[in-house]
Design a protein around this motif. Structure first.
Motif, PDB file in Angstrom:
ATOM      1  N   GLN A  98       0.829  -1.212   0.000  1.00  0.00           N
ATOM      2  CA  GLN A  98       0.000   0.000   0.000  1.00  0.00           C
ATOM      3  C   GLN A  98       0.857   1.253   0.000  1.00  0.00           C
ATOM      4  OE1 GLN A  98      -2.625  -0.261   3.373  1.00  0.00           O
ATOM      5  NE2 GLN A  98      -3.857  -1.915   2.489  1.00  0.00           N
ATOM      6  N   PHE A  99       1.817   1.310   0.930  1.00  0.00           N
ATOM      7  CA  PHE A  99       2.607   2.535   1.044  1.00  0.00           C
ATOM      8  C   PHE A  99       3.703   2.592  -0.010  1.00  0.00           C
ATOM      9  CE2 PHE A  99       0.092   2.956   4.708  1.00  0.00           C
ATOM     10  CZ  PHE A  99       0.083   4.301   5.000  1.00  0.00           C
ATOM     11  N   GLY A 100       4.124   1.459  -0.513  1.00  0.00           N
ATOM     12  CA  GLY A 100       5.003   1.477  -1.665  1.00  0.00           C
ATOM     13  C   GLY A 100       4.307   2.048  -2.891  1.00  0.00           C
ATOM     14  N   THR A 101       3.032   1.724  -3.038  1.00  0.00           N
ATOM     15  CA  THR A 101       2.244   2.299  -4.139  1.00  0.00           C
ATOM     16  C   THR A 101       2.100   3.803  -3.960  1.00  0.00           C
ATOM     17  OG1 THR A 101       1.019   0.225  -4.416  1.00  0.00           O
ATOM     18  CG2 THR A 101       0.023   2.222  -5.324  1.00  0.00           C
ATOM     19  N   LEU A 102       1.768   4.222  -2.741  1.00  0.00           N
ATOM     20  CA  LEU A 102       1.642   5.656  -2.479  1.00  0.00           C
ATOM     21  C   LEU A 102       2.948   6.386  -2.756  1.00  0.00           C
ATOM     22  CD1 LEU A 102      -0.433   5.505   0.829  1.00  0.00           C
ATOM     23  CD2 LEU A 102      -1.208   6.497  -1.348  1.00  0.00           C
ATOM     24  N   ARG A 109       7.046  12.170  -0.653  1.00  0.00           N
ATOM     25  CA  ARG A 109       6.011  12.910   0.069  1.00  0.00           C
ATOM     26  C   ARG A 109       5.271  12.050   1.091  1.00  0.00           C
ATOM     27  NH1 ARG A 109       1.655  15.360  -3.328  1.00  0.00           N
ATOM     28  NH2 ARG A 109       1.128  16.284  -1.306  1.00  0.00           N
ATOM     29  N   ILE A 110       5.568  10.761   1.181  1.00  0.00           N
ATOM     30  CA  ILE A 110       4.775   9.846   1.998  1.00  0.00           C
ATOM     31  C   ILE A 110       5.533   9.449   3.253  1.00  0.00           C
ATOM     32  CG2 ILE A 110       3.584   7.622   2.059  1.00  0.00           C
ATOM     33  CD1 ILE A 110       2.296   9.705   0.196  1.00  0.00           C
ATOM     34  N   ASP A 111       4.851   9.528   4.404  1.00  0.00           N
ATOM     35  CA  ASP A 111       5.369   9.078   5.696  1.00  0.00           C
ATOM     36  C   ASP A 111       4.533   7.897   6.181  1.00  0.00           C
ATOM     37  OD1 ASP A 111       7.169  11.267   5.855  1.00  0.00           O
ATOM     38  OD2 ASP A 111       5.622  12.521   6.757  1.00  0.00           O
ATOM     39  N   LEU A 112       5.158   7.018   6.947  1.00  0.00           N
ATOM     40  CA  LEU A 112       4.437   5.870   7.494  1.00  0.00           C
ATOM     41  C   LEU A 112       4.703   5.755   8.988  1.00  0.00           C
ATOM     42  CD1 LEU A 112       2.756   3.351   7.441  1.00  0.00           C
ATOM     43  CD2 LEU A 112       4.631   2.136   6.304  1.00  0.00           C
ATOM     44  N   GLY A 113       3.788   6.323   9.778  1.00  0.00           N
ATOM     45  CA  GLY A 113       3.848   6.184  11.225  1.00  0.00           C
ATOM     46  C   GLY A 113       3.162   4.902  11.649  1.00  0.00           C
ATOM     47  N   LEU A 114       3.762   4.184  12.595  1.00  0.00           N
ATOM     48  CA  LEU A 114       3.288   2.863  12.997  1.00  0.00           C
ATOM     49  C   LEU A 114       2.963   2.839  14.477  1.00  0.00           C
ATOM     50  CD1 LEU A 114       6.035   0.829  11.118  1.00  0.00           C
ATOM     51  CD2 LEU A 114       3.657   1.154  10.382  1.00  0.00           C
ATOM     52  N   GLY A 115       1.774   2.317  14.790  1.00  0.00           N
ATOM     53  CA  GLY A 115       1.364   2.173  16.173  1.00  0.00           C
ATOM     54  C   GLY A 115       1.150   0.719  16.532  1.00  0.00           C
ATOM     55  N   ARG A 116       1.232   0.434  17.829  1.00  0.00           N
ATOM     56  CA  ARG A 116       1.106  -0.945  18.319  1.00  0.00           C
ATOM     57  C   ARG A 116      -0.304  -1.259  18.799  1.00  0.00           C
ATOM     58  NH1 ARG A 116       3.241  -3.815  23.577  1.00  0.00           N
ATOM     59  NH2 ARG A 116       2.980  -1.731  24.471  1.00  0.00           N
ATOM     60  N   ALA A 117      -1.087  -0.243  19.143  1.00  0.00           N
ATOM     61  CA  ALA A 117      -2.445  -0.477  19.625  1.00  0.00           C
ATOM     62  C   ALA A 117      -3.360  -0.817  18.450  1.00  0.00           C
ATOM     63  CB  ALA A 117      -2.957   0.763  20.349  1.00  0.00           C
ATOM     64  N   PRO A 118      -4.469  -1.519  18.694  1.00  0.00           N
ATOM     65  CA  PRO A 118      -5.363  -1.867  17.592  1.00  0.00           C
ATOM     66  C   PRO A 118      -6.188  -0.699  17.074  1.00  0.00           C
ATOM     67  CG  PRO A 118      -6.255  -2.681  19.660  1.00  0.00           C
ATOM     68  CD  PRO A 118      -4.878  -2.154  19.962  1.00  0.00           C
ATOM     69  N   GLY A 119      -6.356   0.352  17.889  1.00  0.00           N
ATOM     70  CA  GLY A 119      -7.145   1.492  17.443  1.00  0.00           C
ATOM     71  C   GLY A 119      -8.626   1.205  17.380  1.00  0.00           C
TER      72      GLY A 119
END
Length: 334
Positions: A98-102, A109-119
């Protein structure tokens, strides 16, 4: 001590949940998101991030990668990204695609922040077909994702296409000491979610900076601090507008789901003393007021945290007032 954080041009960025106000709908909220992103770009904001939350009628950014593409396509210079993707909800391989496509569509221009909680809640987690224990694999999943985004090596059996070689910048996001420790160990930028869970802010930043190990992506620690800022023409107006967010957090304490409510004249009539205590704890990292009050608040926060960047949440009911809030805040950059 730095003499003036504002004059030092600390980058300011935007976190948007695509809130859905009472009387509106998801379609309008997503249109507002693009309008706000264009507004932020004109005003000189550094990044525009969207967050993954599920089963919440008041938040329209659940399909985060899709909304990022919508925003990136409608803007031209501002960095757009996830603040964040809740990695336990996903296969690292799919996120790499997904983010490789973006990143292929919108280079640099693309950032990928990662969280551990399910949200989300446990019912929705089951609907996502994910095991709650998958959160324990978060460090391993981050490394796997990073490997998929790195240049492919000869004979590599699995390659993310698009994805490999894009090296989308990864961020570790969190509201606890765990995220700070992991970001430091991996040599990644760190974003602390003090806009809703500020309790461990100071300790997390100290751990991150003290233990940081340089990496290929990041040579020095970069600490981003989340903050709620409700800016208006006067302190009184800002306090009034802020009641919408205070009600939203009250609903969280109650375990109810509602759309963003119109502001009210007296928030004390809305919450109980126990609810007020919980909400004030969650929103302790908030700056609410007219331009000078906001300026003093930002200066004090930067003096306290020495943040390298601020990620601003400015949620309110009236979209026009929200645009104006970001205009006032942007004035701090000049």
């Amino acid at each position: 001590m730095r003499t003036s954080y504002i004059l030092a041009m600390i980058p300011l960025s935007v976190l948007d949940l695509s809130p859905v106000p009472e009387g509106s709908d998801v379609s309008q909220s997503l249109a507002n998101t693009l309008d706000l992103a264009r507004h932020a770009e004109r005003l000189g904001y550094n990044r525009y991030w969207l967050a993954e939350h599920h089963n919440m009628p008041g938040i329209a950014s659940a399909a985060t990668a899709v909304v990022i593409g919508h925003v990136a396509a409608g803007t031209s210079t501002i960095r757009v990204g996830a603040g964040g993707i809740m990695l336990p909800n996903h296969s690292p391989y799919v996120i790499a695609e997904q983010f490789g496509t973006l990143a292929t569509l919108f280079p640099d221009r693309i950032d990928l922040g990662l969280g551990r909680a399910p949200g989300t809640d446990q019912y929705t987690l089951r609907a996502l077909r994910r095991d709650p224990a998958s959160a324990e694999n978060f460090p391993r999943d981050v490394l796997e994702l990073q490997a998929y985004l790195a240049p492919a090596t000869p004979g590599q059996p699995i390659e993310a296409v698009p994805g490999s070689g894009t090296e989308v910048p990864l961020w570790i996001l969190g509201s606890s000491l765990f995220g700070a420790q992991l970001a430091a160990e991996l040599g990644l930028p760190f974003g602390f979610a003090s806009h809703f869970a500020p309790g461990s802010l100071d300790q997390a930043l100290a751990i991150y900076r003290d233990r940081f190990r340089p990496s290929a992506q990041q040579q020095r620690p970069h600490a981003l601090v989340g903050v709620n800022i409700i800016a208006a023409e006067s302190d009184a107006e800002a306090q009034y507008l802020a009641t919408s967010q205070q009600m939203s957090f009250t609903h969280m304490v109650r375990g109810t789901r509602r759309l963003t409510q119109p502001p009210i004249a007296d928030i004390e009539t809305y919450w109980s003393p126990r609810e007020k205590m919980h909400v004030q704890q969650m929103l302790a990292c908030s700056i609410i007021g007219g331009p000078e009050t906001v300026r003093r608040g930002v200066d004090a926060l930067l003096e306290r945290t020495h943040a390298d960047e601020l990620m601003i949440v400015s949620d309110m009911f009236d979209f026009g007032k929200r645009l104006r809030s970001f205009e006032i805040i942007a004035g701090l950059m000049r």
